[in-house]
Scaffold this motif. Sequence first.
Motif, PDB file in Angstrom:
ATOM      1  N   UNK A   1      -1.302 -51.507 -42.574  1.00 47.23           N
ATOM      2  CA  UNK A   1      -2.371 -51.535 -43.409  1.00 47.23           C
ATOM      3  C   UNK A   1      -2.522 -50.819 -44.709  1.00 47.23           C
TER       4      UNK A   1
ATOM      5  N   UNK B   1      -4.715 -66.738 -39.155  1.00 45.56           N
ATOM      6  CA  UNK B   1      -5.038 -67.313 -38.095  1.00 45.56           C
ATOM      7  C   UNK B   1      -4.015 -66.760 -36.947  1.00 45.56           C
TER       8      UNK B   1
ATOM      9  N   UNK C   1      -4.640 -59.530 -29.427  1.00 46.66           N
ATOM     10  CA  UNK C   1      -4.515 -60.321 -30.899  1.00 46.66           C
ATOM     11  C   UNK C   1      -3.711 -60.801 -31.678  1.00 46.66           C
ATOM     12  N   UNK C   2      -2.538 -61.111 -31.084  1.00 42.14           N
ATOM     13  CA  UNK C   2      -1.164 -61.420 -32.393  1.00 42.14           C
ATOM     14  C   UNK C   2      -1.952 -62.278 -33.446  1.00 42.14           C
TER      15      UNK C   2
ATOM     16  N   UNK D   1      -6.350 -55.007 -28.363  1.00 41.53           N
ATOM     17  CA  UNK D   1      -5.151 -54.629 -28.597  1.00 41.53           C
ATOM     18  C   UNK D   1      -4.558 -55.043 -30.271  1.00 41.53           C
ATOM     19  N   UNK D   2      -4.938 -54.957 -30.961  1.00 41.41           N
ATOM     20  CA  UNK D   2      -4.699 -56.435 -32.347  1.00 41.41           C
ATOM     21  C   UNK D   2      -3.728 -56.002 -32.546  1.00 41.41           C
ATOM     22  N   UNK D   3      -2.583 -56.842 -33.007  1.00 40.57           N
ATOM     23  CA  UNK D   3      -1.325 -57.188 -33.449  1.00 40.57           C
ATOM     24  C   UNK D   3      -0.820 -57.709 -35.032  1.00 40.57           C
ATOM     25  N   UNK D   4      -0.654 -56.706 -35.982  1.00 40.64           N
ATOM     26  CA  UNK D   4      -0.186 -57.143 -37.065  1.00 40.64           C
ATOM     27  C   UNK D   4       0.565 -57.326 -37.730  1.00 40.64           C
ATOM     28  N   UNK D   5       1.120 -57.570 -38.321  1.00 38.74           N
ATOM     29  CA  UNK D   5       2.836 -57.457 -39.123  1.00 38.74           C
ATOM     30  C   UNK D   5       2.712 -56.901 -40.282  1.00 38.74           C
ATOM     31  N   UNK D   6       3.607 -56.033 -40.418  1.00 36.31           N
ATOM     32  CA  UNK D   6       3.802 -55.136 -41.566  1.00 36.31           C
ATOM     33  C   UNK D   6       2.359 -54.394 -41.548  1.00 36.31           C
TER      34      UNK D   6
ATOM     35  N   UNK E   1       5.621 -54.478 -36.384  1.00 35.58           N
ATOM     36  CA  UNK E   1       4.660 -54.390 -36.194  1.00 35.58           C
ATOM     37  C   UNK E   1       3.940 -53.127 -35.991  1.00 35.58           C
ATOM     38  N   UNK E   2       2.276 -53.589 -36.855  1.00 33.57           N
ATOM     39  CA  UNK E   2       1.062 -52.903 -35.969  1.00 33.57           C
ATOM     40  C   UNK E   2       0.430 -52.871 -34.613  1.00 33.57           C
ATOM     41  N   UNK E   3      -0.212 -52.048 -34.070  1.00 30.40           N
ATOM     42  CA  UNK E   3      -0.544 -52.099 -33.250  1.00 30.40           C
ATOM     43  C   UNK E   3      -2.350 -51.381 -33.236  1.00 30.40           C
ATOM     44  N   UNK E   4      -3.398 -51.929 -33.212  1.00 28.40           N
ATOM     45  CA  UNK E   4      -4.719 -51.699 -33.370  1.00 28.40           C
ATOM     46  C   UNK E   4      -5.587 -51.746 -32.273  1.00 28.40           C
TER      47      UNK E   4
END
Lengths: 393, 121
Positions: free
Chosen positions: B26, B60, B104-105, B19-24, A90-93
Amino acid sequence: MKRTREEVDATLQIAKLNAAELLPAVHCLGFGPGASGAGGGDFCLLELEPALCQQLEAGHSLVIRGDKDEQAVLCSQDKTYDLKIADTSNMLLFIPGCKTPDQLKMEETRCDIIHTEIFGFSNNYWELRRCRPKLKKLKKLLMENTYEGPDNQKEKDSNHSKYTTEDLLDQIQASEEEIMAQLQVLNACEIGGYWRILEFDYEMKLLNHVTQLVDSESWSFSRVPLSTCLQELGPLEPEEMIEHCLKCYGKKYVEEGEVYFELNADKICRATAQMLLQNAVKFNLAEFQEVWQQSVPEGMITRLDQLKGLALVDRHSRPEIIFLLKVDDLPEDNQDRFNSLFSLREKWTEEDIAPYIQDLCGEKQTIGALLTKYSRSSMQNGVKVYNSRRPIS
Amino acid sequence: MVQIVISSAGAGGLAEWVLMELQGEIEARYSTGLAGNLLGDLHYTTEGIPVLIVGHHILYGKIIHLEKPFAVLVKHTPGEQDCDELGCETGTRYLVTALIKNKILFKTRPKPIITNVPKKV
Protein backbone atom coordinates in the motif's frame (compact mmCIF):
# COMPACT_ATOMS: atom_id res chain seq x y z
CA MET A 1 -12.18 14.19 9.31
CA LYS A 2 -14.17 11.03 9.78
CA ARG A 3 -16.13 9.63 6.92
CA THR A 4 -19.87 9.89 7.18
CA ARG A 5 -22.46 7.28 6.30
CA GLU A 6 -23.54 9.48 3.42
CA GLU A 7 -20.02 9.44 1.99
CA VAL A 8 -19.86 5.67 2.40
CA ASP A 9 -23.17 5.24 0.60
CA ALA A 10 -22.02 7.55 -2.18
CA THR A 11 -18.93 5.41 -2.64
CA LEU A 12 -21.08 2.28 -2.75
CA GLN A 13 -23.14 3.88 -5.46
CA ILE A 14 -20.10 4.81 -7.53
CA ALA A 15 -18.77 1.30 -7.06
CA LYS A 16 -22.12 -0.02 -8.25
CA LEU A 17 -22.54 -2.18 -5.16
CA ASN A 18 -26.05 -2.94 -3.97
CA ALA A 19 -26.39 -1.94 -0.31
CA ALA A 20 -29.18 -4.47 0.06
CA GLU A 21 -26.69 -7.29 -0.47
CA LEU A 22 -24.42 -5.95 2.26
CA LEU A 23 -24.58 -6.02 6.04
CA PRO A 24 -25.54 -2.61 7.39
CA ALA A 25 -22.25 -1.97 9.24
CA VAL A 26 -19.21 -0.66 7.42
CA HIS A 27 -15.68 -0.43 8.84
CA CYS A 28 -14.01 2.78 7.72
CA LEU A 29 -10.39 1.78 7.91
CA GLY A 30 -7.67 4.30 8.50
CA PHE A 31 -4.13 4.25 9.67
CA GLY A 32 -3.78 5.33 13.28
CA PRO A 33 -1.61 8.35 13.99
CA GLY A 34 1.19 6.10 15.20
CA ALA A 35 0.73 3.37 12.62
CA SER A 36 4.01 2.09 11.29
CA GLY A 37 5.67 -0.95 9.87
CA ALA A 38 6.93 -3.78 12.05
CA GLY A 39 10.34 -3.22 10.53
CA GLY A 40 10.94 -0.64 13.23
CA GLY A 41 11.14 -3.47 15.72
CA ASP A 42 8.62 -2.01 18.13
CA PHE A 43 6.08 -4.73 17.58
CA CYS A 44 5.75 -8.00 15.77
CA LEU A 45 3.51 -10.94 15.09
CA LEU A 46 4.08 -14.33 16.72
CA GLU A 47 2.41 -17.40 15.24
CA LEU A 48 1.03 -19.71 17.96
CA GLU A 49 -0.10 -23.28 18.12
CA PRO A 50 -3.49 -23.50 19.89
CA ALA A 51 -1.95 -24.81 23.14
CA LEU A 52 0.37 -21.80 23.39
CA CYS A 53 -2.50 -19.44 22.68
CA GLN A 54 -4.38 -20.98 25.60
CA GLN A 55 -1.39 -20.48 27.85
CA LEU A 56 -1.19 -16.81 26.96
CA GLU A 57 -4.91 -16.45 27.57
CA ALA A 58 -4.36 -17.97 30.99
CA GLY A 59 -1.82 -15.26 31.75
CA HIS A 60 1.33 -17.38 31.45
CA SER A 61 4.51 -15.95 30.01
CA LEU A 62 6.85 -17.22 27.38
CA VAL A 63 10.61 -16.71 27.35
CA ILE A 64 13.04 -16.36 24.48
CA ARG A 65 16.44 -17.80 25.36
CA GLY A 66 19.73 -17.73 23.52
CA ASP A 67 23.30 -16.62 23.44
CA LYS A 68 24.57 -14.23 20.80
CA ASP A 69 26.01 -17.11 18.83
CA GLU A 70 23.07 -19.44 19.26
CA GLN A 71 19.84 -19.91 17.36
CA ALA A 72 17.09 -18.37 19.52
CA VAL A 73 14.47 -20.61 21.08
CA LEU A 74 11.15 -19.76 22.68
CA CYS A 75 10.13 -21.63 25.82
CA SER A 76 6.79 -22.10 27.47
CA GLN A 77 6.55 -23.68 30.92
CA ASP A 78 7.11 -27.15 29.48
CA LYS A 79 8.13 -26.99 25.82
CA THR A 80 10.86 -25.55 23.62
CA TYR A 81 10.47 -24.17 20.09
CA ASP A 82 12.90 -22.99 17.41
CA LEU A 83 12.16 -19.36 16.61
CA LYS A 84 12.47 -18.21 13.02
CA ILE A 85 11.31 -15.22 11.02
CA ALA A 86 8.99 -16.08 8.17
CA ASP A 87 8.66 -13.61 5.34
CA THR A 88 5.56 -13.18 3.30
CA SER A 89 5.19 -11.31 0.04
CA ASN A 90 1.80 -10.11 1.26
CA MET A 91 1.09 -7.19 3.52
CA LEU A 92 -0.38 -7.97 6.92
CA LEU A 93 -2.40 -5.25 8.61
CA PHE A 94 -3.22 -5.50 12.31
CA ILE A 95 -6.67 -4.13 12.98
CA PRO A 96 -8.05 -3.64 16.51
CA GLY A 97 -11.79 -3.41 16.93
CA CYS A 98 -12.56 -4.97 13.58
CA LYS A 99 -15.49 -7.36 13.65
CA THR A 100 -16.14 -10.44 11.55
CA PRO A 101 -19.54 -10.90 9.89
CA ASP A 102 -20.49 -13.52 12.49
CA GLN A 103 -19.70 -11.11 15.30
CA LEU A 104 -21.72 -8.35 13.63
CA LYS A 105 -24.71 -10.62 13.19
CA MET A 106 -24.61 -11.52 16.87
CA GLU A 107 -24.70 -7.94 18.00
CA GLU A 108 -27.89 -6.65 19.43
CA THR A 109 -27.47 -3.01 18.60
CA ARG A 110 -26.97 -2.57 14.90
CA CYS A 111 -24.62 0.18 13.99
CA ASP A 112 -24.01 1.39 10.54
CA ILE A 113 -20.50 2.81 10.72
CA ILE A 114 -17.41 1.71 12.68
CA HIS A 115 -14.34 3.91 12.54
CA THR A 116 -11.42 1.55 12.78
CA GLU A 117 -7.78 2.45 13.22
CA ILE A 118 -5.10 0.18 11.82
CA PHE A 119 -2.42 -0.33 14.47
CA GLY A 120 0.40 -1.29 12.16
CA PHE A 121 1.50 -3.55 9.35
CA SER A 122 4.16 -6.13 8.60
CA ASN A 123 5.40 -8.47 5.93
CA ASN A 124 6.88 -11.02 8.24
CA TYR A 125 6.09 -12.85 11.44
CA TRP A 126 7.79 -15.07 14.00
CA GLU A 127 7.29 -18.73 13.32
CA LEU A 128 7.68 -21.48 15.92
CA ARG A 129 8.59 -25.07 15.42
CA ARG A 130 8.67 -27.49 18.35
CA CYS A 131 12.20 -28.72 18.92
CA ARG A 132 14.22 -30.84 21.31
CA PRO A 133 15.42 -28.85 24.31
CA LYS A 134 19.18 -28.24 24.20
CA LEU A 135 20.01 -30.14 27.38
CA LYS A 136 23.54 -31.35 26.74
CA LYS A 137 24.85 -28.15 28.27
CA LEU A 138 23.10 -28.99 31.54
CA LYS A 139 25.25 -32.02 32.22
CA LYS A 140 28.35 -30.11 31.11
CA LEU A 141 27.69 -27.31 33.59
CA LEU A 142 26.96 -29.65 36.49
CA MET A 143 30.02 -31.79 35.75
CA GLU A 144 32.21 -28.72 36.35
CA ASN A 145 31.87 -29.35 40.06
CA THR A 146 30.58 -32.81 40.99
CA TYR A 147 29.55 -33.52 44.57
CA GLU A 148 31.76 -35.93 46.46
CA GLY A 149 30.30 -35.64 49.91
CA PRO A 150 30.08 -32.86 52.47
CA ASP A 151 33.54 -33.44 53.91
CA ASN A 152 35.26 -33.08 50.60
CA GLN A 153 37.67 -30.15 50.26
CA LYS A 154 35.72 -28.86 47.27
CA GLU A 155 32.71 -28.00 49.44
CA LYS A 156 34.77 -25.74 51.67
CA ASP A 157 36.12 -23.86 48.70
CA SER A 158 33.58 -21.39 47.40
CA ASN A 159 35.35 -20.82 44.10
CA HIS A 160 33.84 -23.77 42.36
CA SER A 161 30.94 -23.17 40.01
CA LYS A 162 27.50 -23.98 41.34
CA TYR A 163 24.11 -23.41 39.74
CA THR A 164 20.68 -22.69 41.16
CA THR A 165 17.50 -23.33 39.17
CA GLU A 166 17.49 -19.66 38.14
CA ASP A 167 21.12 -19.91 37.01
CA LEU A 168 20.24 -22.91 34.88
CA LEU A 169 17.28 -21.12 33.28
CA ASP A 170 19.72 -18.37 32.42
CA GLN A 171 22.08 -20.74 30.65
CA ILE A 172 20.10 -23.56 29.10
CA GLN A 173 17.90 -23.28 26.01
CA ALA A 174 15.03 -25.32 27.39
CA SER A 175 11.80 -24.89 29.30
CA GLU A 176 11.81 -25.17 33.08
CA GLU A 177 9.92 -28.46 33.13
CA GLU A 178 12.27 -30.01 30.57
CA ILE A 179 15.24 -28.93 32.68
CA MET A 180 13.65 -30.40 35.83
CA ALA A 181 12.96 -33.69 34.05
CA GLN A 182 16.55 -33.90 32.84
CA LEU A 183 17.89 -33.15 36.33
CA GLN A 184 16.00 -36.21 37.51
CA VAL A 185 17.44 -38.34 34.70
CA LEU A 186 20.92 -37.19 35.72
CA ASN A 187 20.23 -38.17 39.36
CA ALA A 188 21.02 -34.57 40.26
CA CYS A 189 20.39 -33.39 43.79
CA GLU A 190 19.57 -29.96 45.14
CA ILE A 191 22.08 -29.33 47.91
CA GLY A 192 22.05 -26.02 49.70
CA GLY A 193 19.94 -24.53 46.90
CA TYR A 194 22.36 -25.60 44.17
CA TRP A 195 21.89 -28.45 41.71
CA ARG A 196 24.72 -30.96 41.91
CA ILE A 197 25.56 -34.16 40.08
CA LEU A 198 27.16 -36.74 42.29
CA GLU A 199 30.61 -37.94 41.40
CA PHE A 200 30.04 -41.47 40.17
CA ASP A 201 32.20 -43.22 42.77
CA TYR A 202 30.43 -41.32 45.53
CA GLU A 203 27.07 -42.28 44.12
CA MET A 204 28.19 -45.94 44.03
CA LYS A 205 29.44 -45.69 47.60
CA LEU A 206 25.98 -44.56 48.73
CA LEU A 207 24.32 -47.30 46.70
CA ASN A 208 26.60 -49.94 48.16
CA HIS A 209 25.74 -48.81 51.69
CA VAL A 210 22.08 -49.28 50.86
CA THR A 211 22.37 -52.64 49.11
CA GLN A 212 24.64 -54.06 51.83
CA LEU A 213 22.16 -52.97 54.46
CA VAL A 214 19.31 -54.58 52.49
CA ASP A 215 21.36 -57.77 52.38
CA SER A 216 22.31 -57.80 56.05
CA GLU A 217 18.72 -57.06 57.12
CA SER A 218 17.35 -59.60 54.62
CA TRP A 219 14.79 -57.10 53.41
CA SER A 220 12.91 -57.62 50.18
CA PHE A 221 14.13 -55.28 47.44
CA SER A 222 10.60 -53.97 47.16
CA ARG A 223 10.26 -53.10 50.83
CA VAL A 224 13.19 -51.01 52.02
CA PRO A 225 12.18 -48.90 55.02
CA LEU A 226 13.47 -45.33 54.91
CA SER A 227 13.65 -44.73 58.64
CA THR A 228 15.83 -47.79 59.32
CA CYS A 229 18.14 -46.83 56.45
CA LEU A 230 18.59 -43.35 57.87
CA GLN A 231 19.15 -44.76 61.32
CA GLU A 232 21.75 -47.33 60.29
CA LEU A 233 23.50 -45.37 57.59
CA GLY A 234 23.17 -41.91 59.09
CA PRO A 235 26.50 -42.22 60.92
CA LEU A 236 28.23 -42.93 57.61
CA GLU A 237 26.68 -40.41 55.24
CA PRO A 238 24.37 -37.38 55.38
CA GLU A 239 20.72 -38.42 55.67
CA GLU A 240 19.74 -36.27 52.67
CA MET A 241 22.23 -38.18 50.52
CA ILE A 242 20.94 -41.57 51.68
CA GLU A 243 17.41 -40.54 50.90
CA HIS A 244 18.52 -39.08 47.55
CA CYS A 245 20.14 -42.40 46.67
CA LEU A 246 16.95 -44.29 47.51
CA LYS A 247 14.92 -41.89 45.34
CA CYS A 248 17.28 -42.33 42.38
CA TYR A 249 17.40 -46.08 42.56
CA GLY A 250 13.94 -46.84 43.82
CA LYS A 251 10.35 -45.77 43.97
CA LYS A 252 8.90 -44.27 47.12
CA TYR A 253 5.62 -45.39 48.62
CA VAL A 254 3.84 -45.12 51.93
CA GLU A 255 2.31 -48.02 53.79
CA GLU A 256 0.60 -47.61 57.15
CA GLY A 257 2.25 -44.28 57.66
CA GLU A 258 5.77 -45.63 57.01
CA VAL A 259 7.88 -44.67 54.01
CA TYR A 260 9.33 -47.51 51.95
CA PHE A 261 11.26 -47.76 48.72
CA GLU A 262 10.92 -50.36 46.00
CA LEU A 263 14.40 -50.72 44.55
CA ASN A 264 14.75 -50.71 40.79
CA ALA A 265 16.83 -53.77 39.87
CA ASP A 266 17.40 -52.58 36.30
CA LYS A 267 18.89 -49.27 37.44
CA ILE A 268 21.10 -50.95 40.02
CA CYS A 269 22.39 -53.55 37.58
CA ARG A 270 23.01 -50.80 35.05
CA ALA A 271 24.98 -48.67 37.50
CA THR A 272 27.02 -51.71 38.54
CA ALA A 273 27.86 -52.38 34.90
CA GLN A 274 28.99 -48.80 34.43
CA MET A 275 31.23 -49.12 37.44
CA LEU A 276 32.89 -52.21 35.97
CA LEU A 277 33.13 -50.97 32.40
CA GLN A 278 34.56 -47.57 33.06
CA ASN A 279 37.82 -49.01 34.26
CA ALA A 280 38.81 -50.62 30.97
CA VAL A 281 38.69 -49.82 27.29
CA LYS A 282 36.89 -53.06 26.55
CA PHE A 283 35.97 -56.31 28.22
CA ASN A 284 35.73 -59.88 27.15
CA LEU A 285 31.95 -60.27 26.99
CA ALA A 286 31.72 -63.65 28.66
CA GLU A 287 34.05 -62.62 31.48
CA PHE A 288 32.20 -59.37 31.94
CA GLN A 289 28.81 -61.05 32.21
CA GLU A 290 30.12 -63.36 34.89
CA VAL A 291 31.74 -60.62 36.96
CA TRP A 292 28.73 -58.40 36.50
CA GLN A 293 26.27 -61.00 37.78
CA GLN A 294 28.46 -61.61 40.79
CA SER A 295 28.73 -57.92 41.55
CA VAL A 296 25.06 -57.07 41.73
CA PRO A 297 23.06 -57.62 44.93
CA GLU A 298 22.12 -61.22 45.41
CA GLY A 299 18.74 -61.94 43.94
CA MET A 300 19.01 -59.41 41.09
CA ILE A 301 19.34 -60.79 37.58
CA THR A 302 21.57 -59.04 35.04
CA ARG A 303 20.50 -58.79 31.39
CA LEU A 304 22.29 -57.17 28.49
CA ASP A 305 19.21 -55.16 27.54
CA GLN A 306 19.63 -53.24 30.80
CA LEU A 307 22.66 -51.63 29.19
CA LYS A 308 20.98 -49.91 26.24
CA GLY A 309 22.55 -46.54 25.61
CA LEU A 310 25.34 -47.32 28.07
CA ALA A 311 27.41 -50.08 26.52
CA LEU A 312 27.87 -51.70 23.15
CA VAL A 313 28.54 -55.32 22.34
CA ASP A 314 30.69 -56.32 19.40
CA ARG A 315 29.66 -59.78 18.30
CA HIS A 316 31.96 -59.83 15.29
CA SER A 317 35.18 -59.70 17.21
CA ARG A 318 36.79 -62.87 18.58
CA PRO A 319 36.35 -63.10 21.49
CA GLU A 320 33.14 -61.08 21.67
CA ILE A 321 33.68 -57.86 23.58
CA ILE A 322 31.69 -55.17 25.34
CA PHE A 323 32.70 -51.56 25.97
CA LEU A 324 31.29 -48.43 27.52
CA LEU A 325 29.49 -46.11 25.12
CA LYS A 326 27.24 -43.57 26.78
CA VAL A 327 24.65 -41.83 24.67
CA ASP A 328 25.04 -38.64 26.67
CA ASP A 329 28.68 -38.42 25.66
CA LEU A 330 27.67 -38.26 22.02
CA PRO A 331 26.98 -35.06 20.02
CA GLU A 332 23.56 -33.40 20.28
CA ASP A 333 23.17 -32.42 16.65
CA ASN A 334 21.61 -35.09 14.42
CA GLN A 335 24.23 -35.15 11.69
CA ASP A 336 27.11 -34.97 14.17
CA ARG A 337 25.56 -37.82 16.15
CA PHE A 338 25.32 -40.09 13.11
CA ASN A 339 28.85 -39.15 12.02
CA SER A 340 30.27 -40.13 15.39
CA LEU A 341 28.33 -43.40 15.48
CA PHE A 342 29.50 -44.36 12.01
CA SER A 343 33.09 -43.46 12.87
CA LEU A 344 32.86 -45.92 15.73
CA ARG A 345 31.35 -48.69 13.69
CA GLU A 346 30.78 -48.80 9.97
CA LYS A 347 27.59 -50.82 9.90
CA TRP A 348 24.89 -50.97 12.53
CA THR A 349 21.81 -53.08 12.97
CA GLU A 350 18.67 -51.20 13.98
CA GLU A 351 18.65 -52.98 17.32
CA ASP A 352 22.15 -51.76 18.17
CA ILE A 353 21.79 -48.20 16.94
CA ALA A 354 18.28 -47.47 18.24
CA PRO A 355 19.28 -46.67 21.86
CA TYR A 356 21.87 -44.21 20.52
CA ILE A 357 19.43 -42.20 18.40
CA GLN A 358 16.23 -42.56 20.43
CA ASP A 359 16.73 -39.19 22.07
CA LEU A 360 16.94 -37.50 18.66
CA CYS A 361 13.36 -38.42 17.84
CA GLY A 362 11.20 -35.35 17.87
CA GLU A 363 7.47 -35.19 18.27
CA LYS A 364 6.77 -36.74 14.94
CA GLN A 365 10.05 -38.34 13.99
CA THR A 366 10.58 -42.04 14.47
CA ILE A 367 13.77 -44.09 14.55
CA GLY A 368 12.86 -45.32 11.07
CA ALA A 369 12.55 -41.79 9.73
CA LEU A 370 15.91 -40.80 11.21
CA LEU A 371 17.59 -43.85 9.73
CA THR A 372 16.11 -43.12 6.33
CA LYS A 373 17.32 -39.56 6.46
CA TYR A 374 20.80 -40.02 7.84
CA SER A 375 21.88 -43.46 6.69
CA ARG A 376 21.81 -45.95 3.87
CA SER A 377 20.69 -49.50 4.36
CA SER A 378 21.94 -52.75 2.93
CA MET A 379 21.69 -56.46 3.67
CA GLN A 380 24.52 -58.30 5.32
CA ASN A 381 24.20 -62.02 5.98
CA GLY A 382 20.46 -61.77 5.78
CA VAL A 383 20.31 -58.93 8.31
CA LYS A 384 19.49 -55.33 7.49
CA VAL A 385 22.33 -52.97 8.40
CA TYR A 386 22.78 -49.22 8.21
CA ASN A 387 25.85 -47.27 7.23
CA SER A 388 26.75 -43.69 6.55
CA ARG A 389 25.45 -41.87 3.50
CA ARG A 390 28.80 -40.25 2.92
CA PRO A 391 32.41 -41.25 3.48
CA ILE A 392 33.55 -40.84 7.05
CA SER A 393 37.15 -40.02 7.55
CA MET B 1 22.76 -15.86 27.45
CA VAL B 2 19.81 -13.56 27.07
CA GLN B 3 16.33 -14.21 28.40
CA ILE B 4 13.57 -12.08 26.87
CA VAL B 5 10.21 -12.40 28.56
CA ILE B 6 6.98 -12.28 26.63
CA SER B 7 4.33 -11.54 29.20
CA SER B 8 0.60 -11.73 28.98
CA ALA B 9 -2.10 -10.07 31.04
CA GLY B 10 -4.36 -13.07 30.51
CA ALA B 11 -7.66 -13.30 28.67
CA GLY B 12 -9.13 -10.34 30.54
CA GLY B 13 -6.39 -8.05 29.37
CA LEU B 14 -6.04 -9.33 25.83
CA ALA B 15 -7.93 -7.74 23.00
CA GLU B 16 -8.91 -9.66 19.90
CA TRP B 17 -7.80 -8.04 16.69
CA VAL B 18 -8.19 -9.06 13.09
CA LEU B 19 -5.48 -9.51 10.50
CA MET B 20 -6.02 -8.24 7.00
CA GLU B 21 -3.82 -9.74 4.34
CA LEU B 22 -3.37 -7.89 1.07
CA GLN B 23 -1.23 -8.71 -1.88
CA GLY B 24 1.38 -6.23 -2.84
CA GLU B 25 2.01 -2.98 -1.05
CA ILE B 26 0.00 0.00 0.00
CA GLU B 27 1.40 3.36 -0.92
CA ALA B 28 0.31 6.69 0.43
CA ARG B 29 -0.95 9.03 -2.19
CA TYR B 30 1.02 11.84 -0.68
CA SER B 31 4.53 11.79 0.69
CA THR B 32 3.40 12.30 4.26
CA GLY B 33 3.22 8.55 4.78
CA LEU B 34 0.42 6.25 5.76
CA ALA B 35 -0.15 7.34 9.36
CA GLY B 36 -3.37 9.27 9.82
CA ASN B 37 -4.68 8.46 6.37
CA LEU B 38 -7.80 6.57 5.41
CA LEU B 39 -7.38 3.21 3.76
CA GLY B 40 -10.86 2.41 2.62
CA ASP B 41 -14.27 0.99 3.44
CA LEU B 42 -14.67 -2.62 4.50
CA HIS B 43 -18.11 -4.12 3.89
CA TYR B 44 -19.44 -7.63 4.24
CA THR B 45 -22.06 -9.15 2.02
CA THR B 46 -25.00 -10.81 3.70
CA GLU B 47 -23.24 -14.08 2.94
CA GLY B 48 -20.24 -12.88 4.96
CA ILE B 49 -17.88 -12.13 2.09
CA PRO B 50 -15.59 -9.17 2.81
CA VAL B 51 -15.60 -6.40 0.24
CA LEU B 52 -12.91 -3.72 0.46
CA ILE B 53 -13.07 -0.47 -1.44
CA VAL B 54 -9.62 1.12 -1.61
CA GLY B 55 -9.16 4.13 -3.79
CA HIS B 56 -10.45 3.18 -7.19
CA HIS B 57 -10.49 -0.53 -6.53
CA ILE B 58 -12.87 -3.13 -5.17
CA LEU B 59 -11.44 -6.27 -3.67
CA TYR B 60 -13.40 -9.39 -2.74
CA GLY B 61 -11.90 -11.61 -0.11
CA LYS B 62 -12.70 -14.24 2.45
CA ILE B 63 -12.65 -14.63 6.19
CA ILE B 64 -10.32 -17.35 7.38
CA HIS B 65 -10.38 -18.71 10.90
CA LEU B 66 -6.72 -19.21 11.74
CA GLU B 67 -5.62 -22.70 12.73
CA LYS B 68 -2.58 -21.06 14.26
CA PRO B 69 -3.60 -17.79 15.89
CA PHE B 70 -1.20 -14.89 16.17
CA ALA B 71 -0.15 -12.83 19.14
CA VAL B 72 0.71 -9.16 18.66
CA LEU B 73 3.82 -8.45 20.71
CA VAL B 74 4.72 -4.90 21.62
CA LYS B 75 8.30 -4.29 22.62
CA HIS B 76 8.99 -2.67 25.92
CA THR B 77 12.46 -1.29 26.56
CA PRO B 78 12.75 -0.50 30.25
CA GLY B 79 13.10 3.03 31.43
CA GLU B 80 13.28 4.37 34.96
CA GLN B 81 9.59 3.88 35.53
CA ASP B 82 10.08 0.13 35.41
CA CYS B 83 11.79 -0.18 38.78
CA ASP B 84 9.84 -2.23 41.24
CA GLU B 85 10.64 -3.54 44.73
CA LEU B 86 13.12 -5.94 43.30
CA GLY B 87 15.09 -3.32 41.51
CA CYS B 88 15.24 -2.16 37.93
CA GLU B 89 14.62 -4.43 34.98
CA THR B 90 17.64 -4.85 32.86
CA GLY B 91 16.24 -6.46 29.77
CA THR B 92 13.94 -5.93 26.87
CA ARG B 93 10.51 -7.45 27.22
CA TYR B 94 7.50 -7.93 25.02
CA LEU B 95 3.92 -7.54 26.08
CA VAL B 96 1.22 -9.56 24.39
CA THR B 97 -1.22 -6.82 23.44
CA ALA B 98 -3.72 -8.74 21.38
CA LEU B 99 -4.55 -12.12 19.90
CA ILE B 100 -5.58 -12.58 16.31
CA LYS B 101 -7.79 -15.56 15.54
CA ASN B 102 -9.25 -14.50 12.22
CA LYS B 103 -7.88 -12.99 9.09
CA ILE B 104 -9.44 -11.31 6.11
CA LEU B 105 -7.58 -12.38 3.03
CA PHE B 106 -7.78 -10.51 -0.22
CA LYS B 107 -5.99 -12.37 -2.95
CA THR B 108 -8.01 -11.87 -6.07
CA ARG B 109 -7.18 -9.12 -8.50
CA PRO B 110 -8.78 -5.82 -7.53
CA LYS B 111 -11.54 -4.66 -9.81
CA PRO B 112 -11.24 -1.09 -10.93
CA ILE B 113 -14.15 1.24 -10.28
CA ILE B 114 -15.02 3.13 -13.37
CA THR B 115 -16.51 6.39 -12.27
CA ASN B 116 -19.07 8.09 -14.39
CA VAL B 117 -18.90 11.69 -15.18
CA PRO B 118 -20.19 13.27 -11.96
CA LYS B 119 -23.87 14.17 -12.03
CA LYS B 120 -24.63 17.79 -12.24
CA VAL B 121 -25.86 19.01 -8.88
